[in-house]
Design a protein around this motif. Structure first.
Motif, PDB file in Angstrom:
ATOM      1  N   ILE A 105      20.303  36.305  11.461  1.00  0.00           N
ATOM      2  CA  ILE A 105      21.320  36.120  12.585  1.00  0.00           C
ATOM      3  C   ILE A 105      22.506  36.234  11.885  1.00  0.00           C
ATOM      4  O   ILE A 105      22.707  36.001  10.867  1.00  0.00           O
ATOM      5  CB  ILE A 105      21.012  34.785  13.237  1.00  0.00           C
ATOM      6  CG1 ILE A 105      21.265  33.613  12.492  1.00  0.00           C
ATOM      7  CG2 ILE A 105      19.806  34.953  14.064  1.00  0.00           C
ATOM      8  CD1 ILE A 105      21.105  32.436  13.337  1.00  0.00           C
ATOM      9  N   ARG A 106      23.482  36.084  13.051  1.00  0.00           N
ATOM     10  CA  ARG A 106      24.876  36.117  12.545  1.00  0.00           C
ATOM     11  C   ARG A 106      25.367  34.496  12.341  1.00  0.00           C
ATOM     12  O   ARG A 106      24.912  33.596  12.978  1.00  0.00           O
ATOM     13  CB  ARG A 106      25.911  36.732  13.378  1.00  0.00           C
ATOM     14  CG  ARG A 106      25.699  38.079  13.667  1.00  0.00           C
ATOM     15  CD  ARG A 106      26.508  38.524  14.766  1.00  0.00           C
ATOM     16  NE  ARG A 106      26.445  37.924  15.941  1.00  0.00           N
ATOM     17  CZ  ARG A 106      27.095  37.732  17.122  1.00  0.00           C
ATOM     18  NH1 ARG A 106      28.055  38.542  16.882  1.00  0.00           N
ATOM     19  NH2 ARG A 106      27.098  37.095  18.025  1.00  0.00           N
ATOM     20  N   ILE A 107      26.346  34.387  11.477  1.00  0.00           N
ATOM     21  CA  ILE A 107      26.906  32.946  11.093  1.00  0.00           C
ATOM     22  C   ILE A 107      27.424  32.394  12.580  1.00  0.00           C
ATOM     23  O   ILE A 107      27.080  31.221  12.721  1.00  0.00           O
ATOM     24  CB  ILE A 107      27.870  32.872  10.124  1.00  0.00           C
ATOM     25  CG1 ILE A 107      27.250  33.110   8.893  1.00  0.00           C
ATOM     26  CG2 ILE A 107      28.802  31.656  10.237  1.00  0.00           C
ATOM     27  CD1 ILE A 107      28.455  33.387   7.609  1.00  0.00           C
ATOM     28  N   HIS A 108      28.155  33.135  13.236  1.00  0.00           N
ATOM     29  CA  HIS A 108      28.641  32.792  14.522  1.00  0.00           C
ATOM     30  C   HIS A 108      27.347  32.346  15.557  1.00  0.00           C
ATOM     31  O   HIS A 108      27.918  31.341  16.424  1.00  0.00           O
ATOM     32  CB  HIS A 108      29.325  33.701  15.253  1.00  0.00           C
ATOM     33  CG  HIS A 108      29.815  33.502  16.398  1.00  0.00           C
ATOM     34  ND1 HIS A 108      31.170  32.930  16.625  1.00  0.00           N
ATOM     35  CD2 HIS A 108      29.883  33.668  17.773  1.00  0.00           C
ATOM     36  CE1 HIS A 108      31.433  32.654  17.714  1.00  0.00           C
ATOM     37  NE2 HIS A 108      30.618  33.211  18.661  1.00  0.00           N
ATOM     38  N   ASP A 109      26.250  32.988  15.408  1.00  0.00           N
ATOM     39  CA  ASP A 109      24.880  32.680  16.044  1.00  0.00           C
ATOM     40  C   ASP A 109      24.699  31.207  16.017  1.00  0.00           C
ATOM     41  O   ASP A 109      24.318  30.685  16.867  1.00  0.00           O
ATOM     42  CB  ASP A 109      23.907  33.585  16.183  1.00  0.00           C
ATOM     43  CG  ASP A 109      24.460  34.889  16.515  1.00  0.00           C
ATOM     44  OD1 ASP A 109      25.478  35.133  17.475  1.00  0.00           O
ATOM     45  OD2 ASP A 109      23.579  35.926  15.922  1.00  0.00           O
ATOM     46  N   LEU A 110      24.789  30.624  14.829  1.00  0.00           N
ATOM     47  CA  LEU A 110      24.418  29.444  14.388  1.00  0.00           C
ATOM     48  C   LEU A 110      25.314  28.398  15.527  1.00  0.00           C
ATOM     49  O   LEU A 110      24.703  27.261  15.946  1.00  0.00           O
ATOM     50  CB  LEU A 110      24.832  28.816  13.065  1.00  0.00           C
ATOM     51  CG  LEU A 110      24.121  29.558  12.143  1.00  0.00           C
ATOM     52  CD1 LEU A 110      24.683  29.260  10.703  1.00  0.00           C
ATOM     53  CD2 LEU A 110      22.529  29.238  12.234  1.00  0.00           C
ATOM     54  N   ARG A 111      26.385  28.826  15.752  1.00  0.00           N
ATOM     55  CA  ARG A 111      27.295  27.621  16.662  1.00  0.00           C
ATOM     56  C   ARG A 111      26.550  27.696  18.039  1.00  0.00           C
ATOM     57  O   ARG A 111      26.610  26.444  18.626  1.00  0.00           O
ATOM     58  CB  ARG A 111      28.877  28.420  16.647  1.00  0.00           C
ATOM     59  CG  ARG A 111      29.731  27.559  17.557  1.00  0.00           C
ATOM     60  CD  ARG A 111      31.005  27.966  17.500  1.00  0.00           C
ATOM     61  NE  ARG A 111      31.734  27.275  18.595  1.00  0.00           N
ATOM     62  CZ  ARG A 111      32.767  27.915  19.402  1.00  0.00           C
ATOM     63  NH1 ARG A 111      33.293  29.056  18.855  1.00  0.00           N
ATOM     64  NH2 ARG A 111      33.597  26.967  19.932  1.00  0.00           N
ATOM     65  N   HIS A 112      26.122  28.810  18.409  1.00  0.00           N
ATOM     66  CA  HIS A 112      25.765  28.649  19.741  1.00  0.00           C
ATOM     67  C   HIS A 112      24.182  28.301  19.816  1.00  0.00           C
ATOM     68  O   HIS A 112      23.870  27.560  20.745  1.00  0.00           O
ATOM     69  CB  HIS A 112      25.562  30.166  20.162  1.00  0.00           C
ATOM     70  CG  HIS A 112      26.981  30.853  20.545  1.00  0.00           C
ATOM     71  ND1 HIS A 112      27.761  30.375  21.638  1.00  0.00           N
ATOM     72  CD2 HIS A 112      27.618  31.858  19.845  1.00  0.00           C
ATOM     73  CE1 HIS A 112      28.827  30.987  21.542  1.00  0.00           C
ATOM     74  NE2 HIS A 112      29.062  31.640  20.393  1.00  0.00           N
ATOM     75  N   SER A 113      23.444  28.272  18.804  1.00  0.00           N
ATOM     76  CA  SER A 113      22.246  27.812  18.525  1.00  0.00           C
ATOM     77  C   SER A 113      22.273  26.317  18.706  1.00  0.00           C
ATOM     78  O   SER A 113      21.549  25.467  19.139  1.00  0.00           O
ATOM     79  CB  SER A 113      21.539  28.578  17.543  1.00  0.00           C
ATOM     80  OG  SER A 113      21.168  29.655  17.457  1.00  0.00           O
ATOM     81  N   HIS A 114      23.139  25.878  17.680  1.00  0.00           N
ATOM     82  CA  HIS A 114      23.334  24.292  17.609  1.00  0.00           C
ATOM     83  C   HIS A 114      23.866  23.664  18.823  1.00  0.00           C
ATOM     84  O   HIS A 114      23.334  22.689  19.485  1.00  0.00           O
ATOM     85  CB  HIS A 114      24.375  24.282  16.692  1.00  0.00           C
ATOM     86  CG  HIS A 114      24.772  22.808  16.569  1.00  0.00           C
ATOM     87  ND1 HIS A 114      23.835  21.654  15.884  1.00  0.00           N
ATOM     88  CD2 HIS A 114      25.809  21.843  16.572  1.00  0.00           C
ATOM     89  CE1 HIS A 114      24.268  20.514  15.703  1.00  0.00           C
ATOM     90  NE2 HIS A 114      25.381  20.448  16.212  1.00  0.00           N
ATOM     91  N   ALA A 115      24.739  24.432  19.675  1.00  0.00           N
ATOM     92  CA  ALA A 115      25.304  23.914  21.073  1.00  0.00           C
ATOM     93  C   ALA A 115      24.077  24.004  22.050  1.00  0.00           C
ATOM     94  O   ALA A 115      23.790  22.645  22.727  1.00  0.00           O
ATOM     95  CB  ALA A 115      26.481  24.583  21.491  1.00  0.00           C
TER      96      ALA A 115
END
Length: 59
Positions: A29-39
């Motif tokens: 996944i992209r690093i940016h996707d981690l933000r959305h997954s966490h939220a």
């Protein structure tokens, strides 16, 4: 991210992230996707900080 009070470059962070994904065998996944997954996980778990997450509807 910092090392010896100096910021790491985006390239270095991406390389470390990609190596971690490759080593762990998880789906890429992209690093940016981690933000959305966490939220999303916070909201789904009813986390105490979920109310402070800004979504397109709350901004």
């Amino acid at each position: 991210m910092f090392v010896d009070d100096e910021p790491l470059s985006n390239t270095t962070i991406q390389r470390i992230f990609d190596n971690g994904i490759k080593t762990s065998g998880v789906k890429k996944i992209r690093i940016h996707d981690l933000r959305h997954s966490h939220a999303t996980n916070l909201i789904n778990a009813g986390g105490k900080h979920s109310s402070s997450i800004k979504t397109p509807r709350t901004q």
